[in-house]
Design a protein around this motif. Structure first.
Motif, PDB file in Angstrom:
ATOM      1  N   ALA A   1      -0.009  -9.304  -1.353  1.00 40.87           N
ATOM      2  CA  ALA A   1      -0.133  -9.040  -0.136  1.00 40.87           C
ATOM      3  C   ALA A   1      -0.867  -9.404   0.649  1.00 40.87           C
ATOM      4  O   ALA A   1      -2.271  -9.610   0.072  1.00 40.87           O
ATOM      5  CB  ALA A   1       0.142  -7.351  -0.055  1.00 40.87           C
ATOM      6  N   ARG A   2      -1.095  -9.563   1.869  1.00 36.31           N
ATOM      7  CA  ARG A   2      -2.079 -10.187   2.848  1.00 36.31           C
ATOM      8  C   ARG A   2      -2.999  -9.073   2.690  1.00 36.31           C
ATOM      9  O   ARG A   2      -2.714  -7.698   2.766  1.00 36.31           O
ATOM     10  CB  ARG A   2      -1.565 -10.569   4.075  1.00 36.31           C
ATOM     11  CG  ARG A   2      -1.163  -9.716   4.921  1.00 36.31           C
ATOM     12  CD  ARG A   2      -0.519 -10.293   6.258  1.00 36.31           C
ATOM     13  NE  ARG A   2      -0.035  -9.082   7.067  1.00 36.31           N
ATOM     14  CZ  ARG A   2       0.009  -9.009   8.327  1.00 36.31           C
ATOM     15  NH1 ARG A   2      -0.626  -9.953   8.866  1.00 36.31           N
ATOM     16  NH2 ARG A   2       0.323  -7.922   9.011  1.00 36.31           N
ATOM     17  N   VAL A   3      -4.261  -9.583   3.074  1.00 31.58           N
ATOM     18  CA  VAL A   3      -5.206  -8.266   3.054  1.00 31.58           C
ATOM     19  C   VAL A   3      -5.137  -7.309   4.102  1.00 31.58           C
ATOM     20  O   VAL A   3      -5.566  -6.190   3.758  1.00 31.58           O
ATOM     21  CB  VAL A   3      -6.822  -9.131   3.165  1.00 31.58           C
ATOM     22  CG1 VAL A   3      -6.926  -9.660   4.784  1.00 31.58           C
ATOM     23  CG2 VAL A   3      -7.728  -8.103   2.793  1.00 31.58           C
ATOM     24  N   GLU A   4      -4.550  -7.751   5.209  1.00 31.00           N
ATOM     25  CA  GLU A   4      -4.533  -6.426   6.041  1.00 31.00           C
ATOM     26  C   GLU A   4      -3.305  -5.522   5.458  1.00 31.00           C
ATOM     27  O   GLU A   4      -3.644  -4.365   5.836  1.00 31.00           O
ATOM     28  CB  GLU A   4      -3.776  -7.113   7.291  1.00 31.00           C
ATOM     29  CG  GLU A   4      -4.802  -7.993   8.124  1.00 31.00           C
ATOM     30  CD  GLU A   4      -4.660  -9.454   7.747  1.00 31.00           C
ATOM     31  OE1 GLU A   4      -4.071  -9.767   6.587  1.00 31.00           O
ATOM     32  OE2 GLU A   4      -4.466 -10.499   8.661  1.00 31.00           O
ATOM     33  N   ASP A   5      -2.288  -5.944   4.766  1.00 31.79           N
ATOM     34  CA  ASP A   5      -1.326  -4.988   4.125  1.00 31.79           C
ATOM     35  C   ASP A   5      -1.904  -4.228   3.063  1.00 31.79           C
ATOM     36  O   ASP A   5      -1.924  -3.060   2.794  1.00 31.79           O
ATOM     37  CB  ASP A   5      -0.195  -5.942   3.639  1.00 31.79           C
ATOM     38  CG  ASP A   5       0.621  -6.402   4.847  1.00 31.79           C
ATOM     39  OD1 ASP A   5       0.490  -6.146   6.046  1.00 31.79           O
ATOM     40  OD2 ASP A   5       1.448  -7.210   4.835  1.00 31.79           O
ATOM     41  N   VAL A   6      -2.913  -4.728   2.390  1.00 35.08           N
ATOM     42  CA  VAL A   6      -3.524  -4.088   1.116  1.00 35.08           C
ATOM     43  C   VAL A   6      -4.623  -3.030   1.617  1.00 35.08           C
ATOM     44  O   VAL A   6      -4.232  -1.947   1.271  1.00 35.08           O
ATOM     45  CB  VAL A   6      -4.262  -5.139   0.326  1.00 35.08           C
ATOM     46  CG1 VAL A   6      -5.241  -4.500  -0.849  1.00 35.08           C
ATOM     47  CG2 VAL A   6      -3.491  -6.156  -0.306  1.00 35.08           C
ATOM     48  N   LEU A   7      -5.039  -3.197   2.670  1.00 37.36           N
ATOM     49  CA  LEU A   7      -5.782  -2.353   3.552  1.00 37.36           C
ATOM     50  C   LEU A   7      -5.061  -1.244   3.990  1.00 37.36           C
ATOM     51  O   LEU A   7      -5.409  -0.073   4.016  1.00 37.36           O
ATOM     52  CB  LEU A   7      -6.690  -3.017   4.607  1.00 37.36           C
ATOM     53  CG  LEU A   7      -7.722  -1.934   5.264  1.00 37.36           C
ATOM     54  CD1 LEU A   7      -8.784  -1.302   4.435  1.00 37.36           C
ATOM     55  CD2 LEU A   7      -8.183  -2.758   6.360  1.00 37.36           C
ATOM     56  N   GLN A   8      -4.125  -1.722   4.810  1.00 36.45           N
ATOM     57  CA  GLN A   8      -3.124  -0.623   5.100  1.00 36.45           C
ATOM     58  C   GLN A   8      -2.486   0.354   4.188  1.00 36.45           C
ATOM     59  O   GLN A   8      -2.491   1.560   4.200  1.00 36.45           O
ATOM     60  CB  GLN A   8      -1.774  -1.134   5.983  1.00 36.45           C
ATOM     61  CG  GLN A   8      -1.049  -0.026   6.454  1.00 36.45           C
ATOM     62  CD  GLN A   8      -1.536   0.703   7.533  1.00 36.45           C
ATOM     63  OE1 GLN A   8      -1.976   0.355   8.696  1.00 36.45           O
ATOM     64  NE2 GLN A   8      -1.531   2.167   7.344  1.00 36.45           N
ATOM     65  N   GLY A   9      -2.096  -0.263   3.009  1.00 32.91           N
ATOM     66  CA  GLY A   9      -1.487   0.591   1.777  1.00 32.91           C
ATOM     67  C   GLY A   9      -2.566   1.650   1.088  1.00 32.91           C
ATOM     68  O   GLY A   9      -2.278   2.596   0.909  1.00 32.91           O
ATOM     69  N   LYS A  10      -3.894   1.038   1.315  1.00 33.38           N
ATOM     70  CA  LYS A  10      -4.941   1.620   0.833  1.00 33.38           C
ATOM     71  C   LYS A  10      -5.366   2.970   1.862  1.00 33.38           C
ATOM     72  O   LYS A  10      -5.762   4.163   1.546  1.00 33.38           O
ATOM     73  CB  LYS A  10      -6.194   0.917   0.623  1.00 33.38           C
ATOM     74  CG  LYS A  10      -6.193  -0.002  -0.737  1.00 33.38           C
ATOM     75  CD  LYS A  10      -6.162   0.992  -2.132  1.00 33.38           C
ATOM     76  CE  LYS A  10      -6.113   0.673  -3.213  1.00 33.38           C
ATOM     77  NZ  LYS A  10      -5.993   1.440  -4.383  1.00 33.38           N
ATOM     78  N   VAL A  11      -5.101   2.712   3.074  1.00 28.38           N
ATOM     79  CA  VAL A  11      -5.301   3.894   4.117  1.00 28.38           C
ATOM     80  C   VAL A  11      -4.252   4.709   3.990  1.00 28.38           C
ATOM     81  O   VAL A  11      -4.523   6.169   3.913  1.00 28.38           O
ATOM     82  CB  VAL A  11      -5.328   3.366   5.434  1.00 28.38           C
ATOM     83  CG1 VAL A  11      -4.980   4.312   6.589  1.00 28.38           C
ATOM     84  CG2 VAL A  11      -6.599   2.540   5.684  1.00 28.38           C
ATOM     85  N   TRP A  12      -3.208   4.509   3.648  1.00 32.31           N
ATOM     86  CA  TRP A  12      -2.005   5.339   3.430  1.00 32.31           C
ATOM     87  C   TRP A  12      -2.266   6.389   2.156  1.00 32.31           C
ATOM     88  O   TRP A  12      -2.025   7.445   2.334  1.00 32.31           O
ATOM     89  CB  TRP A  12      -0.557   4.669   3.380  1.00 32.31           C
ATOM     90  CG  TRP A  12      -0.013   3.991   4.303  1.00 32.31           C
ATOM     91  CD1 TRP A  12       0.043   4.499   5.730  1.00 32.31           C
ATOM     92  CD2 TRP A  12       0.788   2.976   4.434  1.00 32.31           C
ATOM     93  NE1 TRP A  12       0.586   3.655   6.411  1.00 32.31           N
ATOM     94  CE2 TRP A  12       1.218   2.440   5.874  1.00 32.31           C
ATOM     95  CE3 TRP A  12       1.321   2.007   3.467  1.00 32.31           C
ATOM     96  CZ2 TRP A  12       2.137   1.566   6.089  1.00 32.31           C
ATOM     97  CZ3 TRP A  12       2.263   1.133   3.834  1.00 32.31           C
ATOM     98  CH2 TRP A  12       2.537   0.687   5.365  1.00 32.31           C
ATOM     99  N   ALA A  13      -2.625   5.525   1.344  1.00 33.30           N
ATOM    100  CA  ALA A  13      -2.919   6.336  -0.082  1.00 33.30           C
ATOM    101  C   ALA A  13      -4.267   7.206   0.081  1.00 33.30           C
ATOM    102  O   ALA A  13      -4.179   8.312  -0.410  1.00 33.30           O
ATOM    103  CB  ALA A  13      -3.265   5.224  -1.230  1.00 33.30           C
ATOM    104  N   ALA A  14      -5.177   6.803   0.693  1.00 28.29           N
ATOM    105  CA  ALA A  14      -6.589   7.760   0.983  1.00 28.29           C
ATOM    106  C   ALA A  14      -6.091   8.866   1.902  1.00 28.29           C
ATOM    107  O   ALA A  14      -6.499   9.974   1.592  1.00 28.29           O
ATOM    108  CB  ALA A  14      -7.515   6.979   1.664  1.00 28.29           C
ATOM    109  N   LEU A  15      -5.043   8.719   2.700  1.00 23.11           N
ATOM    110  CA  LEU A  15      -4.710  10.166   3.648  1.00 23.11           C
ATOM    111  C   LEU A  15      -3.606  10.719   2.620  1.00 23.11           C
ATOM    112  O   LEU A  15      -3.027  11.861   3.509  1.00 23.11           O
ATOM    113  CB  LEU A  15      -4.167   9.435   4.843  1.00 23.11           C
ATOM    114  CG  LEU A  15      -5.198   8.626   5.839  1.00 23.11           C
ATOM    115  CD1 LEU A  15      -4.459   8.010   6.990  1.00 23.11           C
ATOM    116  CD2 LEU A  15      -6.251   9.542   6.185  1.00 23.11           C
ATOM    117  N   ASP A  16      -3.106  10.588   1.897  1.00 23.42           N
ATOM    118  CA  ASP A  16      -2.017  11.066   1.321  1.00 23.42           C
ATOM    119  C   ASP A  16      -2.483  12.289   0.419  1.00 23.42           C
ATOM    120  O   ASP A  16      -3.102  12.246  -0.727  1.00 23.42           O
ATOM    121  CB  ASP A  16      -1.267  10.373   0.345  1.00 23.42           C
ATOM    122  CG  ASP A  16      -0.017  10.979  -0.442  1.00 23.42           C
ATOM    123  OD1 ASP A  16       0.110  12.157  -0.559  1.00 23.42           O
ATOM    124  OD2 ASP A  16       0.800  10.341  -1.094  1.00 23.42           O
TER     125      ASP A  16
END
Length: 174
Positions: free
Chosen positions: A120-135
């Protein structure tokens, strides 16, 4: 020691789960990409993990599930399909959350674990990590790792800092 050989030793992957899974996905033309910690490793200094997280396009999720249950041990969870095989400690998770479904379309080939894989492009990887950190349903230790992964990305790509919510930025060590 090469990256793949090292990772296979760490994960005790004596059954070649990684290679078998990737070969099967490619053979059946499943559009997928690496996400999660291994994707972060493709953009930052690598850390060792037993996990491999993948996203597939939304329209191929049901096909992937049917395909994988024929070849591997498959456990269904609310937001993932977990793929295992005897004689391997490798933990593969296919995200079924539709938010990840468009990531494979924007992925590019990068070196992961000594293999060229779509990441995944870096922006998408970051977005996925943000979702995970907020879960808040995720274990605290997992969310701490997500914060560390966000920090690793931002160290290499500070231009994406504005994509990270303030509540997460406040929890990061500068």
């Amino acid at each position: 020691m090469q990256a793949l050989a090292f990772w296979k030793t760490v994960t005790m992957d004596h059954s070649n789960l990684l290679e078998s899974l990737i070969e099967l996905l490619k053979k059946h033309e499943i559009q997928f990409c690496v996400i999660g910690g291994q994707a972060v490793n493709a953009y930052a200094e690598p850390l060792v993990s037993l996990d491999l997280d993948l996203a597939v396009t939304v329209d191929q999720l049901s096909k992937v599930e049917l395909l994988l249950e024929k070849h591997f041990v498959l456990k269904r969870f609310p937001h993932s399909l977990n793929v295992t095989i005897p004689k391997s400690d490798l933990r593969v998770q296919i995200r079924t959350d539709e938010r990840y479904g468009s990531f494979p379309e924007r992925a590019s080939m990068r070196s992961v674990l000594g293999m060229e894989l779509p990441v995944a492009r870096v922006e998408d990887v970051l977005q996925g990590k943000v979702w995970a950190a907020l879960d808040t349903e995720r274990r605290g230790s997992k969310r701490q790792k997500d914060l560390a992964d966000i920090a690793r990305i931002l160290e290499n790509y500070p231009q994406y800092r504005s994509q990270v919510p303030q509540e997460i930025l406040k929890r990061l060590l500068d």
